[in-house]
Motif scaffolding. Structure first.
Motif, PDB file in Angstrom:
ATOM      1  N   LEU A   1      14.841 -14.533  12.721  1.00 34.93           N
ATOM      2  CA  LEU A   1      14.389 -14.849  12.063  1.00 34.93           C
ATOM      3  C   LEU A   1      13.832 -15.570  10.978  1.00 34.93           C
ATOM      4  O   LEU A   1      15.100 -15.383   9.671  1.00 34.93           O
ATOM      5  N   VAL A   2      13.126 -16.151  10.325  1.00 36.03           N
ATOM      6  CA  VAL A   2      12.656 -16.903   9.150  1.00 36.03           C
ATOM      7  C   VAL A   2      11.491 -16.334   8.378  1.00 36.03           C
ATOM      8  O   VAL A   2       9.990 -16.291   9.713  1.00 36.03           O
ATOM      9  N   GLY A   3      10.968 -16.505   7.584  1.00 38.00           N
ATOM     10  CA  GLY A   3      10.029 -15.818   6.349  1.00 38.00           C
ATOM     11  C   GLY A   3       9.958 -16.503   5.466  1.00 38.00           C
ATOM     12  O   GLY A   3      11.022 -17.080   4.632  1.00 38.00           O
TER      13      GLY A   3
ATOM     14  N   LEU B   1      13.416  -6.876   3.903  1.00 38.77           N
ATOM     15  CA  LEU B   1      14.364  -6.562   5.006  1.00 38.77           C
ATOM     16  C   LEU B   1      15.492  -5.598   4.787  1.00 38.77           C
ATOM     17  O   LEU B   1      15.386  -5.004   5.994  1.00 38.77           O
ATOM     18  N   ILE B   2      15.673  -4.817   3.823  1.00 31.64           N
ATOM     19  CA  ILE B   2      16.249  -3.537   4.383  1.00 31.64           C
ATOM     20  C   ILE B   2      15.680  -2.119   4.769  1.00 31.64           C
ATOM     21  O   ILE B   2      15.761  -1.667   6.026  1.00 31.64           O
ATOM     22  N   LYS B   3      13.892  -1.935   4.425  1.00 31.59           N
ATOM     23  CA  LYS B   3      12.968  -1.720   4.759  1.00 31.59           C
ATOM     24  C   LYS B   3      12.562  -2.058   6.183  1.00 31.59           C
ATOM     25  O   LYS B   3      13.210  -1.006   7.479  1.00 31.59           O
ATOM     26  N   THR B   4      12.890  -3.629   6.973  1.00 31.15           N
ATOM     27  CA  THR B   4      12.748  -3.738   8.130  1.00 31.15           C
ATOM     28  C   THR B   4      13.844  -3.214   8.913  1.00 31.15           C
ATOM     29  O   THR B   4      13.422  -2.728  10.331  1.00 31.15           O
ATOM     30  N   LEU B   5      15.066  -3.710   8.859  1.00 32.73           N
ATOM     31  CA  LEU B   5      16.039  -3.443   9.211  1.00 32.73           C
ATOM     32  C   LEU B   5      16.137  -1.887   9.500  1.00 32.73           C
ATOM     33  O   LEU B   5      16.356  -1.129  10.792  1.00 32.73           O
TER      34      LEU B   5
ATOM     35  N   CYS C   1       7.174  -5.577  13.316  1.00 32.33           N
ATOM     36  CA  CYS C   1       7.429  -4.313  11.829  1.00 32.33           C
ATOM     37  C   CYS C   1       8.011  -5.451  10.801  1.00 32.33           C
ATOM     38  O   CYS C   1       7.215  -4.833   9.850  1.00 32.33           O
ATOM     39  N   LEU C   2       8.242  -6.328  10.497  1.00 32.54           N
ATOM     40  CA  LEU C   2       8.489  -7.061   9.056  1.00 32.54           C
ATOM     41  C   LEU C   2       6.899  -7.144   8.522  1.00 32.54           C
ATOM     42  O   LEU C   2       7.562  -6.960   7.902  1.00 32.54           O
TER      43      LEU C   2
ATOM     44  N   GLN D   1       3.034  -3.421   3.664  1.00 34.18           N
ATOM     45  CA  GLN D   1       3.244  -1.890   2.672  1.00 34.18           C
ATOM     46  C   GLN D   1       4.205  -2.341   0.806  1.00 34.18           C
ATOM     47  O   GLN D   1       2.729  -1.879  -0.293  1.00 34.18           O
ATOM     48  N   LEU D   2       4.592  -3.394   1.184  1.00 34.97           N
ATOM     49  CA  LEU D   2       5.536  -3.183  -0.023  1.00 34.97           C
ATOM     50  C   LEU D   2       5.140  -3.641  -1.042  1.00 34.97           C
ATOM     51  O   LEU D   2       4.660  -3.973  -2.058  1.00 34.97           O
ATOM     52  N   VAL D   3       4.398  -5.496  -0.703  1.00 35.63           N
ATOM     53  CA  VAL D   3       3.239  -6.190  -1.763  1.00 35.63           C
ATOM     54  C   VAL D   3       2.613  -5.547  -2.605  1.00 35.63           C
ATOM     55  O   VAL D   3       1.772  -5.859  -2.952  1.00 35.63           O
ATOM     56  N   ARG D   4       1.672  -4.442  -1.848  1.00 34.93           N
ATOM     57  CA  ARG D   4       0.864  -3.564  -1.942  1.00 34.93           C
ATOM     58  C   ARG D   4       1.259  -3.046  -3.444  1.00 34.93           C
ATOM     59  O   ARG D   4       1.033  -2.458  -4.242  1.00 34.93           O
ATOM     60  N   LEU D   5       2.455  -1.821  -3.199  1.00 33.19           N
ATOM     61  CA  LEU D   5       3.278  -1.527  -4.042  1.00 33.19           C
ATOM     62  C   LEU D   5       4.171  -2.315  -4.691  1.00 33.19           C
ATOM     63  O   LEU D   5       4.221  -1.486  -6.393  1.00 33.19           O
ATOM     64  N   LYS D   6       4.490  -2.749  -4.630  1.00 29.58           N
ATOM     65  CA  LYS D   6       5.420  -3.708  -5.526  1.00 29.58           C
ATOM     66  C   LYS D   6       4.831  -4.748  -6.305  1.00 29.58           C
ATOM     67  O   LYS D   6       5.256  -5.251  -7.341  1.00 29.58           O
ATOM     68  N   MET D   7       4.230  -5.625  -5.769  1.00 32.63           N
ATOM     69  CA  MET D   7       3.171  -7.174  -6.066  1.00 32.63           C
ATOM     70  C   MET D   7       2.848  -7.161  -6.510  1.00 32.63           C
ATOM     71  O   MET D   7       1.661  -8.642  -6.238  1.00 32.63           O
TER      72      MET D   7
END
Length: 207
Positions: free
Chosen positions: A78-80, A104-108, A190-191, A197-203
């Motif tokens: 999977l490429v993103g 990636l860690i969260k997805t795994l 899932c990714l 989720q993360l883009v709202r929290l982290k970026m």
């Protein structure tokens, strides 16, 4: 944020799409976008990568404008390619790479695979080897390139190279980690959810 499923797309075609979208996002004509998909088999190398890490001199390699050294893309991986405006999000490339590793860690983790960071070796690792790769670039602070996650590829495709320029770099995949028949199609939603989720929290903007 817009999401585009590119399916199986030729690498150069995907790069052209990224370049067009990056220009349009900078000019305010398009919204931020995450491209997800797969590529037919191709080897790429970053702007500072060493061709000596191509163990077979006859191997065709695409030289591209991203960070990182040589890697492989192909079916089952999977490429993103996230295209975000970092001018609104802190102008911090180290923070951006940290974000991608966390994604990636969260997805795994959602699939029961333990992924970790390693000092001085960007990407995501398990006890068996490297499972996800990161190589980024920016154009006028619009992010390009991104990450690849080994879901179910034929890992022998990495044999003719030193992945990421590392002399000892075992590679693994979600299937090799014991997930049976998991597919790229199963991992994509899932990714995407983890990215939301993360883009709202982290970026978030202005930070």
């Amino acid at each position: 944020m817009r999401y585009i499923d590119c399916g199986l797309m030729d690498y150069r075609r995907a790069l052209t799409l990224q370049e067009r979208l990056a220009a349009a996002i900078f000019e305010g004509r398009e919204e931020e976008t995450l491209l997800l998909g797969e590529h037919p088999s191709v080897y790429t190398i970053g702007r500072g990568g060493q061709l000596a890490n191509r163990l077979d001199p006859s191997l065709a390699v695409e030289r591209i404008n991203r960070g990182g050294d040589i890697t492989w893309h192909g079916p089952g991986q999977l490429v993103g390619y996230p295209l975000l405006d970092l001018a609104r999000r802190g102008r911090d490339l180290h923070r951006w790479i940290d974000f991608l590793e966390e994604l990636l860690i969260k997805t795994l983790h959602e699939f029961g695979v333990q992924g970790d960071r390693r000092p001085k070796a960007r990407g995501v690792w398990t006890e068996q080897g490297k499972i996800a790769f990161i190589g980024v670039g920016v154009r006028r602070w619009i992010t390009m390139h991104g990450f690849s996650l080994n879901v179910s590829p034929d890992l022998r495709a990495f044999d003719p190279i030193r992945p990421c320029g590392l002399a000892r770099c075992p590679v693994t995949s979600m299937v090799a980690e014991g997930l049976g028949t998991v597919s790229v199609a199963e991992v994509k939603p899932c990714l995407r959810s983890c990215f939301d989720q993360l883009v709202r929290l982290k970026m978030f903007e202005g930070q």
